[in-house]
Every structure is written in C-alpha cells, then in structure tokens.
Design a protein around this motif. Structure first.
Motif, short mmCIF file in Angstrom:
data_model
loop_
_atom_site.label_atom_id
_atom_site.label_comp_id
_atom_site.label_asym_id
_atom_site.label_seq_id
_atom_site.Cartn_x
_atom_site.Cartn_y
_atom_site.Cartn_z
N GLY A 62 -54.90 -1.88 -57.26
CA GLY A 62 -55.06 -0.35 -57.05
C GLY A 62 -56.30 -0.53 -56.17
O GLY A 62 -56.82 -1.26 -56.05
N PRO A 63 -56.36 0.95 -55.82
CA PRO A 63 -57.76 1.20 -54.93
C PRO A 63 -59.09 1.06 -55.62
O PRO A 63 -59.37 0.96 -56.68
N LYS A 107 -63.44 -0.92 -50.35
CA LYS A 107 -64.00 0.05 -49.75
C LYS A 107 -63.88 1.43 -50.31
O LYS A 107 -62.59 1.64 -50.70
N TRP A 108 -64.56 2.15 -50.68
CA TRP A 108 -64.67 3.46 -51.25
C TRP A 108 -64.23 4.55 -50.47
O TRP A 108 -64.55 4.85 -49.34
N ASP A 109 -62.80 4.91 -50.75
CA ASP A 109 -62.20 5.93 -50.09
C ASP A 109 -62.45 7.40 -50.51
O ASP A 109 -62.07 7.87 -51.51
N GLY A 123 -51.84 1.84 -46.76
CA GLY A 123 -53.04 1.65 -45.89
C GLY A 123 -54.52 1.78 -46.67
O GLY A 123 -55.54 1.22 -45.74
N ILE A 124 -54.51 2.16 -47.78
CA ILE A 124 -55.83 2.36 -48.74
C ILE A 124 -56.11 0.79 -48.81
O ILE A 124 -55.22 0.03 -48.79
N GLU A 125 -57.55 0.55 -48.99
CA GLU A 125 -58.05 -0.79 -49.11
C GLU A 125 -57.97 -0.78 -50.86
O GLU A 125 -58.50 0.06 -51.50
N LEU A 126 -57.30 -2.02 -51.21
CA LEU A 126 -57.41 -2.24 -52.55
C LEU A 126 -58.73 -2.96 -52.91
O LEU A 126 -59.49 -3.50 -52.15
N CYS A 127 -58.72 -3.05 -54.41
CA CYS A 127 -60.17 -3.69 -54.98
C CYS A 127 -59.90 -5.09 -55.22
O CYS A 127 -59.06 -5.31 -56.14
N GLY A 128 -61.11 -5.90 -54.90
CA GLY A 128 -61.28 -7.18 -55.68
C GLY A 128 -60.80 -8.38 -54.76
O GLY A 128 -60.41 -8.26 -53.58
N TYR A 129 -61.08 -9.63 -55.43
CA TYR A 129 -60.62 -10.84 -54.86
C TYR A 129 -61.60 -11.34 -53.58
O TYR A 129 -60.98 -12.55 -53.09
N GLY A 130 -62.73 -10.88 -53.21
CA GLY A 130 -63.51 -11.31 -52.32
C GLY A 130 -64.22 -10.19 -51.36
O GLY A 130 -63.88 -9.02 -51.53
N PRO A 131 -65.26 -10.59 -50.95
CA PRO A 131 -66.25 -9.88 -50.03
C PRO A 131 -65.67 -9.21 -48.69
O PRO A 131 -65.08 -10.10 -47.98
N TYR A 132 -65.53 -8.14 -48.47
CA TYR A 132 -65.08 -7.28 -47.08
C TYR A 132 -63.79 -8.03 -46.95
O TYR A 132 -63.64 -8.23 -45.60
N LEU A 133 -62.72 -7.95 -47.71
CA LEU A 133 -61.55 -8.68 -47.28
C LEU A 133 -60.66 -7.64 -46.74
O LEU A 133 -59.54 -8.00 -45.76
N GLU A 134 -61.01 -6.11 -46.70
CA GLU A 134 -59.94 -5.24 -46.22
C GLU A 134 -58.54 -5.53 -46.57
O GLU A 134 -57.60 -5.57 -45.91
N ARG A 135 -58.39 -5.81 -47.80
CA ARG A 135 -56.99 -5.93 -48.40
C ARG A 135 -56.34 -4.47 -48.45
O ARG A 135 -56.29 -3.95 -49.43
#
Length: 438
Positions: A96-97, A107-109, A18-30
């Motif tokens: 990874g996050p 997003k920084w969790d 459920g944590i947001e992963l890093c990269g691949y586009g702005p505000y993707l909420e991946r």
C-alpha cells in the motif's frame, strides 16, 4: 447490564495507480502499476446506549498521527464522538501507499493522504448511523504455519488467533474481528496494490457469509513475518485461504450474548529513548557534512543504488539532529487505547511490538480474552528486546536501524519491558475499575 448495539461501515481507500508504495529500501520509487485488490477502511461501532466506541481497521501500512488527529476532529464535529473512544488501526500491508511519514521509505503523497481522514470519517459515520441491537462473543483458535520468526531461526511465532463475533438479534453473524500477528509481506516488493493475506482472507470470508463484515487487528508481530515472505501472488492467496480455513469454522461456533458492559479510554505513554552524548552528536554532524559533500561531488555515472543509500545516510542524520534539538529527546510519547467488552479487553498502540512482550501481557492479564493490537493511533517503529540491540541480523535492524526510517531516536534497551509493565498495570487498573463500578 445493557443491551449491545453495533454497526459497521466501510469505504474504499484505494490509491491511484502510479502512487509510490511504502517500504523495502531508501528512495526506491516503487510505484504502483496495478490494483490487485481494493483497499478498505472498515469501522465497527459498539454501544451500550450510553457511550459509543468505534474501532477502525484500514488496509494500510500505518496512519500518521496527523491523519488520526484530523479524523478525530471530523468525527467529533460531525457525529459528536469522543476521540478517546475512536481508535484507528491498520493491517500493516506492505503493498500500500506511504501513509506514514518516513525518512526515505516511500514518498508521502499529499493529494491522496489529504483525503483519507474524510474517508475514515465516512466509514465511522456509517457505523454509528446503523446501530442496531445485537449479541457478542469471543473465542480463539490455533493458526499453525502462517506466522514465522524472522529474528531467531526456529523461534517463537504467533500460533493462535483471538476472535470476536457479533450477531444480529436473529443470531446471524454480522461482524467479526481477528487478532493475529504476522507481517503482511507475501508479495514483497511487488508493485501491485493489495491488502496481502489479511485482506485476501477477509474477502473470502465475507463472500461465504452474506452480510458479514470482518476487521483484522494486527498483533505483536515486530519479529514475525508471514509464511513465504516475497514469494508472490499465489502464496499470498494460499495464506489468505489458510487464515480463512482456521478462522471461519470457529467463528461459526462462538456463542454470543446480548448483554454488554463497555468501558474504554485513550491515554499517553512515554518510553525512554537513547540520547547521544556530545561526542556522538559531533560525530553525527561530521558524518552529515561528509555525506552531503559526497552527494554534491557525485556525477551522473554514479551507481543509483549508491546514491540512494548516500542520500538516506544524510537525511536520517539530519532528522536525528533535529530530534535532539526538540523539547524532550529523552522520551517518545504516543497514545494507547483500550476497550473492555464484558470479559475481554482490546489494547491498541502504534508500535511494532515483538511477540514476547505481547504474549507476556496476555499471560499476566486478568481477562481471558486480551487482544493486543499494533499499528494504531499513529506511527512508531519497532519495540525490540534488550538482546536485539547487540544482535546481528534483523534484531539489530529493528532495534537500531529502523528508528532512522521512522523518524525517532532509538529506544533504550529496556523500553520493551517498561511498556510491557505499563500494559499489565493498565489491565489490572481496568479490572479494579470494573469491580468498583459493580
């Protein structure tokens, strides 16, 4: 020369699903949907019975400097370690996050990241608490096909891994390090948590050698992807096997020695950044106001991708204006660490260094084994070549666009050459220091 002592430690740093992963586009909420592979923090401690040096490799994209500083505080207070001799590096997995503070790229969790320094410190504590006599040696091996140039079609890629092997007194291999350059992006924008090909290779190597701990030190890969960017799980596993198959037989043949001469330190480097003139600043302010007006005027029927892009356009301009009001916008300061082990030197920095600079440093080094390691000591973006500032495609992205994500001003076009010369001069100072001590 002194007897080598070594120790290793490892902790789990896997984030929750459920944590947001890093990269691949702005505000993707991946957001992560599954864990394919646990993420680890692996620490290696080396000592000459006088000083202790610890180098850490995390299955993470980066570690923000705030996390590095807090880790240093803990290990100084808990174990009496000198922060200048404790180096935090990362494999740079993109599965990874967000452990780097970016504009829009994950997003920084706070709950997850707040616990990381203690987990890093626990791995370091294991390593320094388990010091035992050992032997050390270095080698290298070709690794063809795994690394590919993503800026210049058919351009130079990393084709050789530098290796470190550490044995116990019985000659059994107990620790190893791999220095090789290729972005861990086989999985692309998938939503599984995974260390990508470096972690896959490490898992396979450790499964084949009982009691072995392996660290992966990412090399100069700013312009390098791994084979099969975004091609998925099966190719990721194939890349891991490719790395293992080239590395493990060579590690088995590296000769080791019990005597060690250790040295090392950390220092600050400043590189020049481009500071907009008054006209450019006025344009930034106008563009920021326009982006915010358009965001406010958008309605629920607007395309989500367009809204994400518009939000990013506003946010990076606001960040850039804040930087211009900072104490020294004309330069970016960061830490470089080094450790000499007999006739080998490890250099760690926080940049995404283009391969040409790393290779030039190694070619000019007075040491036969020079490991140049990125993604360490904090978060800084790409360090590209002068021609990339005017070159269409990924070169321009790295030189001009990526600093918007990484929260700093673009470097001056000659900054890569400046940094290369810093490192070459450092290596010769290390050699002079070594000669003066003998």
């Amino acid at each position: 020369m002194a007897q080598l002592h070594f120790g290793t430690g490892r902790t789990l740093i896997t984030p929750p699903v459920g944590i947001e992963l890093c990269g691949y586009g702005p505000y993707l909420e991946r957001r992560a949907t599954a864990v394919h592979q646990d993420l680890h923090c692996t620490a290696l401690a080396l000592s000459d019975d006088d000083r202790v040096f610890v180098w850490v490799s995390n299955d993470l994209v980066w570690t923000d400097r705030s996390l590095v500083d807090e880790t240093h505080r803990i290990v100084r207070d808990r174990y009496g370690l000198d922060p200048a001799r404790v180096v935090i590096t990362n494999t740079h997995t993109h599965s990874g996050p967000a452990t780097m503070k970016t504009v829009a790229w994950g997003k920084w969790d706070e709950d997850y990241t707040a616990g990381l320094p203690a987990l890093f410190a626990d791995a370091i504590g294991q390593a320094v608490s388990n010091l035992e006599p050992g032997r050390i040696g270095f080698g290298r091996t070709p690794v063809p096909e795994l690394s590919v140039n993503r800026v210049d079609e058919g351009g130079e890629a990393d084709t050789e891994a530098l290796l470190m092997r550490i044995d116990d007194t019985r000659g059994r291999m107990r620790a190893a390090a791999i220095n090789f350059g290729a972005h861990p992006v086989t999985l692309g924008a998938d939503t599984v948590i995974c260390g990508d090909y470096p972690a896959d290779a490490i898992g396979k190597m450790e499964a084949e050698r009982d009691g072995l701990r392996v660290l992966f030190f990412q090399g100069s890969c700013g312009d390098l992807n791994c084979r099969g960017f975004g091609d998925g799980m099966e190719l990721m596993k194939s890349n891991g096997s490719l790395l293992r198959d080239h590395i493990l037989p060579v590690l088995d043949d590296i000769a080791t020695d019990p005597e060690v001469d250790l040295d090392g330190d950390t220092f600050e480097v400043a590189l020049p950044t481009e500071v907009p003139d008054r006209a450019d600043r006025a344009a930034l302010e106008a563009e920021l106001a326009d982006s915010r007006d358009r965001l406010e005027a958008s309605n629920s029927d607007a395309d989500p991708a367009d809204l994400r892009k518009l939000r990013f356009e506003a946010d990076w301009r606001a960040q850039r204006l804040d930087l211009l009001d900072g104490p020294h916008p004309q330069r970016l300061e960061f830490r470089v660490s080094w450790m000499r082990i007999n006739d080998a030197v490890l250099i760690a920095h926080p940049l995404e260094l283009f391969l040409t600079f790393g290779k030039q440093v190694q070619s000019a080094s007075p040491y036969p084994h020079t490991l140049v390691i990125g993604y360490a000591n904090g978060t800084v973006g790409y360090l590209a070549r002068p021609q990339d500032f005017d070159q269409e495609g990924f070169g321009w992205y790295a030189a001009v666009f990526a600093p918007r994500i990484c929260r700093h001003l673009p470097f001056e076009p000659d900054a890569g050459s400046v940094f290369r010369d810093h490192l070459i001069a450092l290596l010769h100072r290390i050699r002079q220091r070594e000669m003066e001590s003998t």
